[in-house]
Design a protein around this motif. Structure first.
Motif, PDB file in Angstrom:
ATOM      1  N   LEU A   3       0.729  -1.103  -0.191  1.00 29.74           N
ATOM      2  CA  LEU A   3      -0.218   0.407   0.618  1.00 29.74           C
ATOM      3  C   LEU A   3       0.907   1.089   0.251  1.00 29.74           C
ATOM      4  N   HIS A   4       1.646   1.019   0.607  1.00 32.73           N
ATOM      5  CA  HIS A   4       3.022   2.371   0.627  1.00 32.73           C
ATOM      6  C   HIS A   4       3.548   2.597  -0.755  1.00 32.73           C
ATOM      7  N   ASP A   5       4.083   1.949  -1.468  1.00 27.95           N
ATOM      8  CA  ASP A   5       4.644   1.854  -2.040  1.00 27.95           C
ATOM      9  C   ASP A   5       3.494   2.375  -4.137  1.00 27.95           C
ATOM     10  N   ASP A   6       2.605   2.276  -3.672  1.00 24.45           N
ATOM     11  CA  ASP A   6       1.544   2.427  -4.176  1.00 24.45           C
ATOM     12  C   ASP A   6       0.643   3.712  -4.484  1.00 24.45           C
ATOM     13  N   LEU A   7       0.634   3.908  -2.846  1.00 21.23           N
ATOM     14  CA  LEU A   7       0.334   5.853  -2.469  1.00 21.23           C
ATOM     15  C   LEU A   7       1.659   6.718  -3.330  1.00 21.23           C
ATOM     16  N   ALA A  24       7.118   9.354   4.687  1.00 24.07           N
ATOM     17  CA  ALA A  24       6.625   9.441   6.198  1.00 24.07           C
ATOM     18  C   ALA A  24       5.839   9.545   6.470  1.00 24.07           C
ATOM     19  N   ILE A  25       5.066  10.130   5.710  1.00 23.87           N
ATOM     20  CA  ILE A  25       3.592  10.501   6.374  1.00 23.87           C
ATOM     21  C   ILE A  25       2.651   9.856   5.201  1.00 23.87           C
ATOM     22  N   LEU A  26       3.206   9.192   4.303  1.00 30.60           N
ATOM     23  CA  LEU A  26       2.192   8.328   3.833  1.00 30.60           C
ATOM     24  C   LEU A  26       2.515   6.928   4.727  1.00 30.60           C
ATOM     25  N   THR A  27       3.011   6.036   5.068  1.00 30.74           N
ATOM     26  CA  THR A  27       4.092   5.365   6.058  1.00 30.74           C
ATOM     27  C   THR A  27       3.159   5.544   7.192  1.00 30.74           C
ATOM     28  N   CYS A  28       2.049   6.999   7.934  1.00 32.54           N
ATOM     29  CA  CYS A  28       2.286   6.997   9.335  1.00 32.54           C
ATOM     30  C   CYS A  28       1.486   6.925   8.599  1.00 32.54           C
ATOM     31  N   LEU A  29       0.218   7.036   7.855  1.00 32.62           N
ATOM     32  CA  LEU A  29      -1.211   6.994   7.746  1.00 32.62           C
ATOM     33  C   LEU A  29      -2.087   5.243   6.973  1.00 32.62           C
ATOM     34  N   ALA A  30      -1.163   5.186   6.860  1.00 32.10           N
ATOM     35  CA  ALA A  30      -1.200   3.648   6.369  1.00 32.10           C
ATOM     36  C   ALA A  30      -1.389   2.787   7.494  1.00 32.10           C
ATOM     37  N   ASP A  31       0.058   2.836   8.437  1.00 32.60           N
ATOM     38  CA  ASP A  31       0.005   2.196   9.123  1.00 32.60           C
ATOM     39  C   ASP A  31      -1.320   2.336   9.899  1.00 32.60           C
ATOM     40  N   HIS A  32      -1.924   3.652  10.378  1.00 35.36           N
ATOM     41  CA  HIS A  32      -2.496   3.603  11.496  1.00 35.36           C
ATOM     42  C   HIS A  32      -3.988   3.633  10.966  1.00 35.36           C
TER      43      HIS A  32
END
Lengths: 142, 142
Positions: A3-7, A24-32
């Motif tokens: 998902l992260h790569d996709d975003l 960082a932001i995309l990772t954080c949002l996707a993870d949470h």
DNA sequence: GTAATTGCAAATACTTTGCCACGTA
DNA sequence: TACGTGGCAAAGTATTTGCAATTAC
């Protein structure tokens, strides 16, 4: 592809540069997987620590312009931001005591009404937000 | 008995004193029949002119504690406040361009889901907020 | 008379912008 | 190199509180 790569790919495609803060932001949002405040994002472990809140703010703004993020008001003083995934709609259950936010997995019962409103009012770019508020069992018993 | 008198009575009954500010706020909210911001209320013609915003703020807080007013977040930076009338539930249609807010008169399709959530999650004092966002015909054509 | 309420002003919280340095393409 | 992006600091906007004066009961 995650998902992260996709975003990240999508953000790149829409004109944003690939920077640490963006990742960082995309990772954080996707993870949470739930709406987060600017403050939460800014101090969200890993890489985000290094980002100034102004940077996070402007990135969220850009992502919002590109339609990848949506800004929500959830009763708190601070604004919330959430990923906008194509074809995915999410409603939330929020505890008014402890502030916990969890996504509701039941199908959203509002789409029909939304369609009616679209036709009757002539509004365009219509979407909705639905939140349930209450006190969670833990807070209720305390 | 008018809505205004009814509200005033209720406020009195729940322990608030009958002051000019209280009357003004109830009148204003009842007349407009839509969520209003602190700033709107504070500068809302007639009597309200005379009230300090701190006064309005604290009154709204008290009314909210008594369950007569509810605070909403509608994407604007400022919070909105709306009367909470027994047995009345209201959803809103909001233009993301001009900011107009209008109540939706269609029956709210969410109560069934709300009941399910109440039972499945054990949340208490459950209520929901539903807002539709889009661009109104006027803004869309501009 | 007593306690709630008010106004003013100050403190706080969160958001947003200016400016110049820096990094990506 | 050129332009989007980042950090820092300051400005802007909205909310919230302290305190002494006032008012409702």
């Amino acid at each position: 592809m995650s998902l992260h790569d996709d975003l990240l790919e999508k953000a790149r495609a829409s004109g944003l540069r690939r920077t640490k803060a963006l990742e960082a932001i995309l990772t954080c949002l996707a993870d949470h997987n739930r709406p987060m405040t600017l403050a939460e994002l800014t101090s969200c472990g890993h890489l985000s620590d290094q980002c100034d809140k102004a940077t996070v703010f402007r990135l969220l703004q850009r992502l919002s312009d590109k339609g990848m993020v949506r800004r929500l008001g959830l009763h708190e003083r601070a604004a919330y931001f959430t990923l906008l995934l194509p074809g995915v709609h999410r409603d939330y259950l929020i505890c008014t005591d402890c502030g916990s936010i969890e996504p509701i997995d039941a199908p959203c019962p509002v789409h029909k009404l939304e369609e009616e409103i679209r036709q009757e009012t002539g509004f365009v770019d219509l979407y909705h937000e639905l939140e349930f508020f209450g006190r969670c069992p833990k807070c209720a018993s305390a």
